[in-house]
Scaffold this motif. Sequence first.
Motif, short mmCIF file in Angstrom:
data_model
loop_
_atom_site.label_atom_id
_atom_site.label_comp_id
_atom_site.label_asym_id
_atom_site.label_seq_id
_atom_site.Cartn_x
_atom_site.Cartn_y
_atom_site.Cartn_z
N GLU A 43 7.09 -26.46 6.82
CA GLU A 43 8.42 -26.09 6.24
C GLU A 43 7.76 -25.25 5.61
O GLU A 43 7.19 -24.94 4.60
CB GLU A 43 8.99 -27.81 5.37
N GLN A 44 9.11 -24.36 5.60
CA GLN A 44 8.88 -22.70 4.67
C GLN A 44 9.91 -23.11 3.01
O GLN A 44 11.48 -24.00 3.41
CB GLN A 44 9.60 -22.06 5.29
N GLY A 45 9.16 -22.79 2.19
CA GLY A 45 9.75 -22.80 0.70
C GLY A 45 9.82 -21.52 0.25
O GLY A 45 8.43 -21.11 0.36
N VAL A 46 11.22 -21.24 -0.75
CA VAL A 46 11.08 -20.18 -1.70
C VAL A 46 12.18 -20.58 -2.58
O VAL A 46 12.34 -20.52 -2.63
CB VAL A 46 12.61 -18.93 -0.54
N TRP A 47 11.07 -19.26 -3.72
CA TRP A 47 11.68 -19.37 -5.11
C TRP A 47 12.13 -18.19 -5.33
O TRP A 47 10.69 -16.77 -5.43
CB TRP A 47 10.98 -19.37 -5.99
N LEU A 48 13.26 -17.50 -5.18
CA LEU A 48 13.84 -16.20 -5.49
C LEU A 48 14.46 -15.58 -6.71
O LEU A 48 14.89 -16.32 -6.94
CB LEU A 48 15.30 -16.06 -4.15
N TYR A 49 13.47 -14.80 -6.83
CA TYR A 49 13.81 -14.60 -8.57
C TYR A 49 13.67 -13.31 -8.24
O TYR A 49 14.85 -13.19 -9.83
CB TYR A 49 12.31 -13.94 -9.17
N SER A 50 14.15 -12.65 -7.67
CA SER A 50 15.24 -11.36 -8.00
C SER A 50 15.49 -10.39 -5.94
O SER A 50 14.88 -10.68 -5.38
CB SER A 50 14.44 -9.69 -8.30
N ASN A 51 17.12 -10.03 -6.25
CA ASN A 51 17.28 -9.63 -4.95
C ASN A 51 18.48 -9.23 -5.42
O ASN A 51 19.73 -9.22 -6.14
CB ASN A 51 18.42 -11.12 -4.50
N ASP A 52 17.55 -7.50 -5.52
CA ASP A 52 18.57 -6.84 -6.03
C ASP A 52 19.12 -5.53 -5.57
O ASP A 52 18.71 -4.53 -3.99
CB ASP A 52 17.73 -5.90 -6.80
N GLU A 53 20.42 -5.75 -5.14
CA GLU A 53 20.82 -4.86 -4.02
C GLU A 53 21.44 -3.69 -3.99
O GLU A 53 20.92 -2.41 -2.69
CB GLU A 53 22.32 -5.60 -3.51
N GLN A 54 21.19 -2.88 -5.17
CA GLN A 54 20.87 -1.21 -5.96
C GLN A 54 20.17 -1.11 -4.19
O GLN A 54 19.79 -0.01 -4.08
CB GLN A 54 21.66 -1.17 -6.78
N THR A 55 18.74 -1.59 -4.71
CA THR A 55 17.61 -0.98 -4.67
C THR A 55 17.14 -1.78 -3.59
O THR A 55 16.13 -1.34 -2.14
CB THR A 55 16.31 -1.27 -5.02
N ALA A 56 17.65 -2.71 -2.74
CA ALA A 56 17.55 -3.34 -1.70
C ALA A 56 15.95 -3.85 -1.05
O ALA A 56 15.69 -3.61 -0.55
CB ALA A 56 18.00 -2.33 -0.24
N THR A 57 15.65 -4.81 -2.38
CA THR A 57 14.50 -5.58 -2.32
C THR A 57 15.20 -7.05 -2.79
O THR A 57 15.27 -7.22 -2.97
CB THR A 57 13.77 -4.56 -3.42
N LYS A 58 13.46 -7.70 -2.49
CA LYS A 58 13.47 -8.94 -3.40
C LYS A 58 12.18 -9.69 -3.13
O LYS A 58 11.21 -8.78 -3.02
CB LYS A 58 14.16 -9.76 -1.86
N PHE A 59 11.90 -10.19 -4.37
CA PHE A 59 10.71 -10.40 -5.09
C PHE A 59 11.09 -12.01 -5.17
O PHE A 59 12.37 -12.81 -6.15
CB PHE A 59 11.13 -9.84 -6.55
N GLY A 60 10.04 -12.45 -4.86
CA GLY A 60 9.62 -14.41 -5.17
C GLY A 60 8.82 -14.32 -4.65
O GLY A 60 7.36 -13.91 -4.55
N ILE A 61 8.73 -16.07 -4.65
CA ILE A 61 7.17 -16.75 -3.84
C ILE A 61 7.35 -18.10 -2.86
O ILE A 61 8.70 -17.96 -2.73
CB ILE A 61 6.71 -17.93 -5.24
N TRP A 62 7.17 -18.14 -2.17
CA TRP A 62 7.23 -18.31 -0.41
C TRP A 62 6.15 -18.97 -0.83
O TRP A 62 4.60 -19.20 -0.49
CB TRP A 62 6.84 -17.97 0.30
N GLU A 63 6.50 -20.49 0.11
CA GLU A 63 5.35 -21.15 0.76
C GLU A 63 5.72 -22.05 1.76
O GLU A 63 6.35 -21.97 2.35
CB GLU A 63 4.91 -22.30 -0.29
#
Length: 132
Positions: A43-63
């Motif tokens: 089972e994979q869990g994600v906390w997505l802190y930033s999903n910036d469409e302008q720069t096509a980048t995503k930042f977060g924590i995954w477990e």
Amino acid sequence: MNMMNTLIRQTTRDDARFILFGAPEVPRTIKQDTANKISGKAEQGVWLYSNDEQTATKFGIWECNAGKFKATMDGYTEFCHILEGEAEITNLADRSSRIVRAGDSFVMEAGLETEWHVPIYIKKCFAISSLE
């Protein structure tokens, strides 16, 4: 809807933010990926802190908890820093494998096809840069 696209932002200079992981708290989302699961619960869990469409980048924590699954870097490159636990990651192209543990940092380039074996649990910070 893909959970990695649920928090899309178009940032401007006026609304750019400093984001500290964990503050503010963001909801944990379960990544539904049964098609790529090989064994175990995985089972994979994600906390997505930033999903910036302008720069096509995503930042977060995954477990992920114990299990084995496939992951393909389909159209994106991902930087990872392992926070807790460990996993064995196999490159499906040449069958080479590497064990990553807490403290390790690495990059998986676009097009890489992998198989992850998580014996107990793993948690990582990630930064994803899309080719789109």
